[in-house]
Design a protein around this motif. Structure first.
Motif, PDB file in Angstrom:
ATOM      1  N   ILE A  80     -11.242  -5.188  14.572  1.00  0.00           N
ATOM      2  CA  ILE A  80     -11.367  -3.664  14.729  1.00  0.00           C
ATOM      3  C   ILE A  80     -10.320  -3.203  15.598  1.00  0.00           C
ATOM      4  O   ILE A  80     -10.128  -3.513  16.625  1.00  0.00           O
ATOM      5  CB  ILE A  80     -12.863  -3.406  15.422  1.00  0.00           C
ATOM      6  N   GLY A  81      -9.646  -2.066  14.852  1.00  0.00           N
ATOM      7  CA  GLY A  81      -8.406  -1.318  15.778  1.00  0.00           C
ATOM      8  C   GLY A  81      -7.076  -1.939  15.032  1.00  0.00           C
ATOM      9  O   GLY A  81      -5.915  -1.426  15.413  1.00  0.00           O
ATOM     10  N   MET A  82      -7.067  -3.197  14.361  1.00  0.00           N
ATOM     11  CA  MET A  82      -6.046  -4.004  14.044  1.00  0.00           C
ATOM     12  C   MET A  82      -5.400  -3.249  12.967  1.00  0.00           C
ATOM     13  O   MET A  82      -5.838  -3.021  11.882  1.00  0.00           O
ATOM     14  CB  MET A  82      -6.419  -5.383  13.440  1.00  0.00           C
ATOM     15  N   VAL A  83      -4.144  -3.245  12.938  1.00  0.00           N
ATOM     16  CA  VAL A  83      -3.020  -2.508  11.733  1.00  0.00           C
ATOM     17  C   VAL A  83      -3.117  -3.817  10.861  1.00  0.00           C
ATOM     18  O   VAL A  83      -2.510  -4.969  11.309  1.00  0.00           O
ATOM     19  CB  VAL A  83      -1.860  -2.175  12.437  1.00  0.00           C
ATOM     20  N   PHE A  84      -3.357  -3.716   9.808  1.00  0.00           N
ATOM     21  CA  PHE A  84      -3.646  -4.956   8.831  1.00  0.00           C
ATOM     22  C   PHE A  84      -2.713  -4.411   7.422  1.00  0.00           C
ATOM     23  O   PHE A  84      -2.588  -5.273   6.562  1.00  0.00           O
ATOM     24  CB  PHE A  84      -4.978  -5.214   8.492  1.00  0.00           C
ATOM     25  N   LEU A  85      -2.336  -3.212   7.437  1.00  0.00           N
ATOM     26  CA  LEU A  85      -1.582  -2.835   6.325  1.00  0.00           C
ATOM     27  C   LEU A  85      -0.311  -1.976   6.828  1.00  0.00           C
ATOM     28  O   LEU A  85      -0.453  -1.341   7.624  1.00  0.00           O
ATOM     29  CB  LEU A  85      -2.425  -1.880   5.463  1.00  0.00           C
ATOM     30  N   TRP A  86       0.873  -2.255   6.215  1.00  0.00           N
ATOM     31  CA  TRP A  86       1.870  -1.692   6.832  1.00  0.00           C
ATOM     32  C   TRP A  86       3.175  -1.585   6.046  1.00  0.00           C
ATOM     33  O   TRP A  86       3.177  -2.559   5.194  1.00  0.00           O
ATOM     34  CB  TRP A  86       2.280  -2.358   8.325  1.00  0.00           C
ATOM     35  N   GLY A  87       4.104  -0.634   6.246  1.00  0.00           N
ATOM     36  CA  GLY A  87       5.420  -0.614   5.461  1.00  0.00           C
ATOM     37  C   GLY A  87       5.492  -0.050   4.221  1.00  0.00           C
ATOM     38  O   GLY A  87       6.538  -0.380   3.464  1.00  0.00           O
ATOM     39  N   LEU A  88       4.342   0.560   3.800  1.00  0.00           N
ATOM     40  CA  LEU A  88       4.412   1.035   2.345  1.00  0.00           C
ATOM     41  C   LEU A  88       4.994   2.389   2.365  1.00  0.00           C
ATOM     42  O   LEU A  88       4.758   3.209   3.316  1.00  0.00           O
ATOM     43  CB  LEU A  88       2.730   1.111   2.019  1.00  0.00           C
ATOM     44  N   ARG A  89       5.956   2.637   1.270  1.00  0.00           N
ATOM     45  CA  ARG A  89       6.596   4.013   1.150  1.00  0.00           C
ATOM     46  C   ARG A  89       6.376   4.410  -0.280  1.00  0.00           C
ATOM     47  O   ARG A  89       6.096   3.511  -1.232  1.00  0.00           O
ATOM     48  CB  ARG A  89       7.831   3.840   1.331  1.00  0.00           C
ATOM     49  N   LYS A  90       6.209   5.655  -0.475  1.00  0.00           N
ATOM     50  CA  LYS A  90       5.857   6.437  -1.785  1.00  0.00           C
ATOM     51  C   LYS A  90       7.027   6.004  -2.806  1.00  0.00           C
ATOM     52  O   LYS A  90       7.933   6.205  -2.453  1.00  0.00           O
ATOM     53  CB  LYS A  90       5.491   7.919  -1.590  1.00  0.00           C
ATOM     54  N   ASP A  91       6.834   5.565  -3.883  1.00  0.00           N
ATOM     55  CA  ASP A  91       7.517   5.320  -4.950  1.00  0.00           C
ATOM     56  C   ASP A  91       6.933   5.817  -6.075  1.00  0.00           C
ATOM     57  O   ASP A  91       6.443   5.012  -6.852  1.00  0.00           O
ATOM     58  CB  ASP A  91       8.071   3.842  -5.055  1.00  0.00           C
ATOM     59  N   GLY A  92       7.217   6.993  -6.634  1.00  0.00           N
ATOM     60  CA  GLY A  92       6.684   7.803  -7.665  1.00  0.00           C
ATOM     61  C   GLY A  92       5.133   7.903  -7.718  1.00  0.00           C
ATOM     62  O   GLY A  92       4.616   8.435  -6.473  1.00  0.00           O
ATOM     63  N   THR A  94       3.049   5.265  -6.996  1.00  0.00           N
ATOM     64  CA  THR A  94       2.771   4.185  -6.242  1.00  0.00           C
ATOM     65  C   THR A  94       3.238   3.905  -4.932  1.00  0.00           C
ATOM     66  O   THR A  94       4.323   4.720  -4.734  1.00  0.00           O
ATOM     67  CB  THR A  94       3.386   3.087  -7.125  1.00  0.00           C
ATOM     68  N   TYR A  95       2.587   3.246  -4.051  1.00  0.00           N
ATOM     69  CA  TYR A  95       2.905   3.189  -2.566  1.00  0.00           C
ATOM     70  C   TYR A  95       3.102   1.472  -2.631  1.00  0.00           C
ATOM     71  O   TYR A  95       2.504   0.861  -2.875  1.00  0.00           O
ATOM     72  CB  TYR A  95       1.871   3.664  -1.739  1.00  0.00           C
ATOM     73  N   ARG A  96       4.623   1.307  -2.247  1.00  0.00           N
ATOM     74  CA  ARG A  96       4.742  -0.153  -2.394  1.00  0.00           C
ATOM     75  C   ARG A  96       5.914  -0.692  -1.230  1.00  0.00           C
ATOM     76  O   ARG A  96       5.981   0.272  -0.794  1.00  0.00           O
ATOM     77  CB  ARG A  96       5.490  -0.575  -3.648  1.00  0.00           C
ATOM     78  N   GLY A  97       6.195  -1.680  -1.172  1.00  0.00           N
ATOM     79  CA  GLY A  97       7.273  -2.333  -0.229  1.00  0.00           C
ATOM     80  C   GLY A  97       6.638  -2.516   1.130  1.00  0.00           C
ATOM     81  O   GLY A  97       7.297  -3.016   1.866  1.00  0.00           O
ATOM     82  N   GLY A  98       5.363  -2.847   1.076  1.00  0.00           N
ATOM     83  CA  GLY A  98       4.583  -3.151   2.382  1.00  0.00           C
ATOM     84  C   GLY A  98       3.961  -4.439   2.157  1.00  0.00           C
ATOM     85  O   GLY A  98       4.032  -5.182   1.272  1.00  0.00           O
ATOM     86  N   TYR A  99       3.122  -4.447   3.314  1.00  0.00           N
ATOM     87  CA  TYR A  99       2.392  -5.920   3.549  1.00  0.00           C
ATOM     88  C   TYR A  99       0.920  -5.579   3.895  1.00  0.00           C
ATOM     89  O   TYR A  99       0.441  -4.641   4.533  1.00  0.00           O
ATOM     90  CB  TYR A  99       2.891  -6.715   4.527  1.00  0.00           C
ATOM     91  N   TYR A 109       0.238 -10.765   2.834  1.00  0.00           N
ATOM     92  CA  TYR A 109       0.509 -10.421   1.112  1.00  0.00           C
ATOM     93  C   TYR A 109       1.459  -9.301   1.068  1.00  0.00           C
ATOM     94  O   TYR A 109       1.193  -8.267   1.806  1.00  0.00           O
ATOM     95  CB  TYR A 109      -0.672 -10.586   0.280  1.00  0.00           C
ATOM     96  N   LYS A 110       2.199  -9.236  -0.010  1.00  0.00           N
ATOM     97  CA  LYS A 110       2.954  -8.008  -0.332  1.00  0.00           C
ATOM     98  C   LYS A 110       1.844  -7.048  -0.777  1.00  0.00           C
ATOM     99  O   LYS A 110       0.730  -7.656  -1.408  1.00  0.00           O
ATOM    100  CB  LYS A 110       3.862  -8.331  -1.427  1.00  0.00           C
ATOM    101  N   ALA A 111       2.155  -5.689  -0.695  1.00  0.00           N
ATOM    102  CA  ALA A 111       0.921  -4.672  -1.061  1.00  0.00           C
ATOM    103  C   ALA A 111       1.560  -3.771  -1.821  1.00  0.00           C
ATOM    104  O   ALA A 111       2.641  -3.036  -1.882  1.00  0.00           O
ATOM    105  CB  ALA A 111       0.275  -4.150   0.333  1.00  0.00           C
ATOM    106  N   ARG A 112       0.632  -3.303  -2.558  1.00  0.00           N
ATOM    107  CA  ARG A 112       0.874  -2.168  -3.523  1.00  0.00           C
ATOM    108  C   ARG A 112      -0.412  -1.085  -3.541  1.00  0.00           C
ATOM    109  O   ARG A 112      -1.424  -1.680  -3.727  1.00  0.00           O
ATOM    110  CB  ARG A 112       1.209  -2.256  -4.963  1.00  0.00           C
ATOM    111  N   LEU A 113      -0.174   0.200  -3.431  1.00  0.00           N
ATOM    112  CA  LEU A 113      -1.275   1.170  -3.402  1.00  0.00           C
ATOM    113  C   LEU A 113      -1.200   1.827  -4.514  1.00  0.00           C
ATOM    114  O   LEU A 113       0.001   2.572  -4.713  1.00  0.00           O
ATOM    115  CB  LEU A 113      -1.622   1.934  -2.203  1.00  0.00           C
ATOM    116  N   GLN A 114      -2.187   2.480  -5.145  1.00  0.00           N
ATOM    117  CA  GLN A 114      -2.058   3.631  -6.166  1.00  0.00           C
ATOM    118  C   GLN A 114      -3.522   4.246  -6.194  1.00  0.00           C
ATOM    119  O   GLN A 114      -4.532   3.748  -6.258  1.00  0.00           O
ATOM    120  CB  GLN A 114      -1.851   3.095  -7.663  1.00  0.00           C
ATOM    121  N   LEU A 115      -3.587   5.811  -5.973  1.00  0.00           N
ATOM    122  CA  LEU A 115      -4.522   6.439  -6.191  1.00  0.00           C
ATOM    123  C   LEU A 115      -5.024   6.726  -7.273  1.00  0.00           C
ATOM    124  O   LEU A 115      -4.170   6.550  -8.440  1.00  0.00           O
ATOM    125  CB  LEU A 115      -4.160   7.960  -5.329  1.00  0.00           C
TER     126      LEU A 115
END
Length: 143
Positions: A80-92, A94-99, A109-115
């Motif tokens: 609880i309170g831990m940063v577990f997702l970091w380094g993502l930047r918007k790319d079109g 998608t949000y990528r480049g993070g972990y 793991y490498k991570a990617r987000l998409q709304l």
């Protein structure tokens, strides 16, 4: 008159851009196996970089979980309170480049987000190497 029309078009375009959803906010996460509510996560943005931290766990078996399998500074720390997702930047779109860290096994793991669904859902993909080798969770924006 032409200048006034151009300004109106520009202002309308800017208001549409301002309304574009982002992953910033609070999200409900769900257990992959049972579908039960698993936790609450907060995603923030600073300097164009997105990160997420765990706000709450709904696992009755682990009311105050710690990251036993983590390495380095996170080992044995409260989840609880831990940063577990970091380094993502918007790319079109998608949000990528993070972990992303899985606190259950301590792996990063490498991570990617998409709304999706007008910003009400977030597809969160964690993967090793190539995006094909991973899994996706769907988080739901907390109201």
């Amino acid at each position: 008159m032409t200048l006034r029309a151009a300004l109106l078009v520009l202002a309308a375009g800017l208001s549409v851009l301002a309304a574009e959803p982002t992953p910033v906010g609070t999200w409900k996460t769900y257990d992959d196996h049972t579908g039960a509510l698993h936790g609450l996560v907060e995603i923030t943005e600073s300097g164009g970089e997105f990160q997420g931290r765990i706000l709450k766990s709904y696992d009755p078996a682990k009311p105050n979980p710690v990251c036993d399998h983590c390495e380095g500074a996170r080992k044995g720390q409260p989840v609880i309170g831990m940063v577990f997702l970091w380094g993502l930047r918007k790319d079109g779109d998608t949000y990528r480049g993070g972990y992303i860290l899985d606190p259950d096994n301590g792996k990063v793991y490498k991570a990617r987000l998409q709304l999706a669904d007008g910003g009400r859902k977030l597809a969160v993909r964690g993967f090793i190497g190539f995006s094909l080798l991973g899994r996706t969770q769907t988080w739901v924006r907390a109201e």
